[in-house]
Scaffold this motif. Structure first.
Motif, mmCIF file in Angstrom:
data_model
loop_
_atom_site.group_PDB
_atom_site.id
_atom_site.type_symbol
_atom_site.label_atom_id
_atom_site.label_comp_id
_atom_site.label_asym_id
_atom_site.label_seq_id
_atom_site.Cartn_x
_atom_site.Cartn_y
_atom_site.Cartn_z
ATOM 1 N N ASP A 9 0.851 -1.194 0.000
ATOM 2 C CA ASP A 9 0.000 0.000 0.000
ATOM 3 C C ASP A 9 0.882 1.238 0.000
ATOM 4 O O ASP A 9 1.778 1.359 0.846
ATOM 5 C CB ASP A 9 -0.897 0.002 1.243
ATOM 6 C CG ASP A 9 -1.754 -1.245 1.335
ATOM 7 O OD1 ASP A 9 -2.142 -1.767 0.268
ATOM 8 O OD2 ASP A 9 -2.024 -1.709 2.457
ATOM 9 N N ILE A 10 0.627 2.131 -0.921
ATOM 10 C CA ILE A 10 1.547 3.259 -1.090
ATOM 11 C C ILE A 10 0.839 4.611 -1.118
ATOM 12 O O ILE A 10 -0.354 4.708 -1.412
ATOM 13 C CB ILE A 10 2.373 3.103 -2.391
ATOM 14 C CG1 ILE A 10 1.450 3.217 -3.620
ATOM 15 C CG2 ILE A 10 3.136 1.783 -2.415
ATOM 16 C CD1 ILE A 10 2.165 3.576 -4.877
ATOM 17 N N LYS A 11 1.611 5.617 -0.773
ATOM 18 C CA LYS A 11 1.264 7.006 -1.053
ATOM 19 C C LYS A 11 2.422 7.577 -1.837
ATOM 20 O O LYS A 11 3.586 7.290 -1.549
ATOM 21 C CB LYS A 11 1.080 7.807 0.240
ATOM 22 C CG LYS A 11 -0.203 7.524 0.991
ATOM 23 C CD LYS A 11 -0.321 8.433 2.220
ATOM 24 C CE LYS A 11 -1.572 8.137 3.018
ATOM 25 N NZ LYS A 11 -1.650 8.976 4.252
ATOM 26 N N ILE A 12 2.105 8.393 -2.827
ATOM 27 C CA ILE A 12 3.167 8.973 -3.647
ATOM 28 C C ILE A 12 3.491 10.364 -3.117
ATOM 29 O O ILE A 12 2.655 11.271 -3.147
ATOM 30 C CB ILE A 12 2.757 9.001 -5.129
ATOM 31 C CG1 ILE A 12 2.530 7.567 -5.616
ATOM 32 C CG2 ILE A 12 3.826 9.708 -5.968
ATOM 33 C CD1 ILE A 12 2.001 7.450 -7.015
ATOM 34 N N ASN A 13 4.716 10.487 -2.603
ATOM 35 C CA ASN A 13 5.205 11.756 -2.065
ATOM 36 C C ASN A 13 6.493 12.136 -2.787
ATOM 37 O O ASN A 13 7.439 11.349 -2.824
ATOM 38 C CB ASN A 13 5.480 11.631 -0.555
ATOM 39 C CG ASN A 13 4.218 11.321 0.226
ATOM 40 O OD1 ASN A 13 3.185 11.942 0.007
ATOM 41 N ND2 ASN A 13 4.289 10.353 1.126
ATOM 42 N N LYS A 64 7.162 6.275 -4.343
ATOM 43 C CA LYS A 64 6.049 5.400 -3.962
ATOM 44 C C LYS A 64 6.331 4.846 -2.569
ATOM 45 O O LYS A 64 6.852 3.741 -2.414
ATOM 46 C CB LYS A 64 5.892 4.289 -4.992
ATOM 47 C CG LYS A 64 5.733 4.787 -6.424
ATOM 48 C CD LYS A 64 5.688 3.615 -7.398
ATOM 49 C CE LYS A 64 5.816 4.067 -8.833
ATOM 50 N NZ LYS A 64 7.196 4.491 -9.188
ATOM 51 N N GLU A 65 5.983 5.616 -1.552
ATOM 52 C CA GLU A 65 6.301 5.245 -0.179
ATOM 53 C C GLU A 65 5.301 4.233 0.366
ATOM 54 O O GLU A 65 4.095 4.399 0.234
ATOM 55 C CB GLU A 65 6.321 6.487 0.711
ATOM 56 C CG GLU A 65 7.401 7.494 0.306
ATOM 57 C CD GLU A 65 7.382 8.761 1.148
ATOM 58 O OE1 GLU A 65 6.339 9.052 1.781
ATOM 59 O OE2 GLU A 65 8.404 9.453 1.179
ATOM 60 N N ILE A 66 5.827 3.187 1.000
ATOM 61 C CA ILE A 66 4.976 2.123 1.533
ATOM 62 C C ILE A 66 4.496 2.478 2.938
ATOM 63 O O ILE A 66 5.271 2.918 3.786
ATOM 64 C CB ILE A 66 5.743 0.782 1.555
ATOM 65 C CG1 ILE A 66 6.006 0.324 0.113
ATOM 66 C CG2 ILE A 66 4.960 -0.281 2.317
ATOM 67 C CD1 ILE A 66 6.784 -0.958 -0.003
ATOM 68 N N ILE A 90 10.468 2.193 -0.273
ATOM 69 C CA ILE A 90 9.685 2.524 -1.459
ATOM 70 C C ILE A 90 9.337 1.232 -2.197
ATOM 71 O O ILE A 90 9.986 0.190 -2.021
ATOM 72 C CB ILE A 90 10.403 3.524 -2.386
ATOM 73 C CG1 ILE A 90 11.724 2.949 -2.910
ATOM 74 C CG2 ILE A 90 10.633 4.842 -1.681
ATOM 75 C CD1 ILE A 90 12.344 3.771 -4.009
ATOM 76 N N LEU A 91 8.293 1.317 -2.988
ATOM 77 C CA LEU A 91 7.728 0.136 -3.639
ATOM 78 C C LEU A 91 8.772 -0.668 -4.414
ATOM 79 O O LEU A 91 8.883 -1.884 -4.250
ATOM 80 C CB LEU A 91 6.603 0.588 -4.580
ATOM 81 C CG LEU A 91 5.874 -0.503 -5.353
ATOM 82 C CD1 LEU A 91 5.091 -1.401 -4.414
ATOM 83 C CD2 LEU A 91 4.949 0.113 -6.407
ATOM 84 N N CYS A 123 -1.306 -4.037 -5.279
ATOM 85 C CA CYS A 123 -0.796 -2.676 -5.056
ATOM 86 C C CYS A 123 -1.949 -1.674 -5.002
ATOM 87 O O CYS A 123 -2.743 -1.571 -5.936
ATOM 88 C CB CYS A 123 0.179 -2.290 -6.162
ATOM 89 S SG CYS A 123 0.951 -0.678 -5.905
ATOM 90 N N THR A 124 -2.019 -0.956 -3.874
ATOM 91 C CA THR A 124 -3.076 0.028 -3.667
ATOM 92 C C THR A 124 -2.492 1.418 -3.486
ATOM 93 O O THR A 124 -1.580 1.601 -2.671
ATOM 94 C CB THR A 124 -3.909 -0.319 -2.405
ATOM 95 O OG1 THR A 124 -4.443 -1.631 -2.540
ATOM 96 C CG2 THR A 124 -5.045 0.678 -2.202
ATOM 97 N N ASP A 125 -3.001 2.363 -4.241
ATOM 98 C CA ASP A 125 -2.706 3.772 -3.977
ATOM 99 C C ASP A 125 -3.713 4.218 -2.924
ATOM 100 O O ASP A 125 -4.904 4.360 -3.204
ATOM 101 C CB ASP A 125 -2.849 4.601 -5.261
ATOM 102 C CG ASP A 125 -2.527 6.084 -5.044
ATOM 103 O OD1 ASP A 125 -2.581 6.545 -3.885
ATOM 104 O OD2 ASP A 125 -2.242 6.779 -6.028
ATOM 105 N N ILE A 126 -3.228 4.409 -1.704
ATOM 106 C CA ILE A 126 -4.098 4.698 -0.562
ATOM 107 C C ILE A 126 -4.993 5.911 -0.817
ATOM 108 O O ILE A 126 -6.157 5.940 -0.395
ATOM 109 C CB ILE A 126 -3.248 4.929 0.703
ATOM 110 C CG1 ILE A 126 -2.514 3.633 1.075
ATOM 111 C CG2 ILE A 126 -4.093 5.407 1.869
ATOM 112 C CD1 ILE A 126 -1.414 3.835 2.100
#
Length: 245
Positions: free
Chosen positions: A129-133, A137-139, A151-152, A169-172
């Motif tokens: 599960d990631i957020k893109i900062n 792609k930070e897990i 990172i992913l 893989c989920t973009d939170i």
């Protein structure tokens, strides 16, 4: 492949908004009937999330899963708080096709490598599960509450030698929003890791989303809220996916 998803609390289908247990919506459905209906429409596998087990491993809904698996012949993929070898063995012994590993991917990397070897790459799915900062792609783990220093791409590279094949893989930022998936994310990672069977999750709201996801190169799309809320039917989703084959 279209993979319908059901998140379960105390045996009931729910959806959490952005993973928040306090922001929960209940759905009045008969899960066994849904599974059989989906199978009759061509669905090969269903994704179940044990939200009770994810919150507290002592509250795992094993009896529910045992009942589900004894009453359906459709393949089942289960995630939610799976942390030990016993957790995995119990579910696989019940007849689960794939077990989804989340936070343990970061907490117990060596153990996860052993699980991939022990149970085989077809039985284990890594949920990343990631957020893109800042384009990274930070897990995130522990119910999306904790940002890790990973990172992913580096996590995928770490597990590839152990036979890793399946990644959810989920973009939170997209999950539960019905605002559309992160197409660029899936296009990028499928191009970078051609041996991985990616499952896309989060934000799917329209049939056009399904068509666009298929074009990114992912192998499967997990659909939850939009099916529960009848944004489209399982037949329509299945047809869209097949038409892009």
């Amino acid at each position: 492949m279209i993979i319908p998803a059901f998140d379960l609390i105390d045996g009931r289908a729910v959806r959490l908004y952005q993973g928040d247990y306090l922001n929960k919506k209940n759905y009045d459905i008969n899960l066994s009937c849904c599974l059989e209906e989906y199978k009759s429409k061509g669905i090969k596998i269903i994704h179940l999330v044990d939200l009770d087990g994810a919150k507290n491993s002592e509250n795992r809904q094993i009896e529910l899963f045992e009942k589900i698996l004894s009453n359906t012949t459709v393949s089942i993929q289960i995630g939610g708080g799976i942390r030990t070898t016993k957790d995995i063995s119990t579910l696989l012994d019940l007849g689960v096709k794939r077990v989804v590993i989340g936070s343990s991917v970061i907490h117990n990397k060596n153990k996860v490598k052993k699980w991939l070897k022990m149970y085989g790459s077809e039985s284990i799915v890594l949920a990343l599960d990631i957020k893109i900062n800042n384009n990274k792609k930070e897990i995130y783990i522990d119910g999306w509450q904790k940002r890790t220093n990973f990172i992913l791409e580096e996590i995928i590279e770490y597990f590839l030698p152990s036979g890793l094949k399946h990644i959810l893989c989920t973009d939170i930022s997209k999950d539960g929003t019905l605002l559309g998936p992160n197409f660029n994310l899936y296009k990028e990672i499928t191009n970078s890791f051609k041996s991985i069977h990616f499952q896309a999750s989060g934000g799917i709201a329209t049939l056009k989303d399904i068509i666009s996801l298929k074009k990114t190169g992912i192998k499967s799309v997990i659909i939850g809220r939009s099916l529960l809320e009848k944004k489209f039917t399982i037949e329509e989703a299945f047809k869209c996916w097949q038409s892009e084959s």
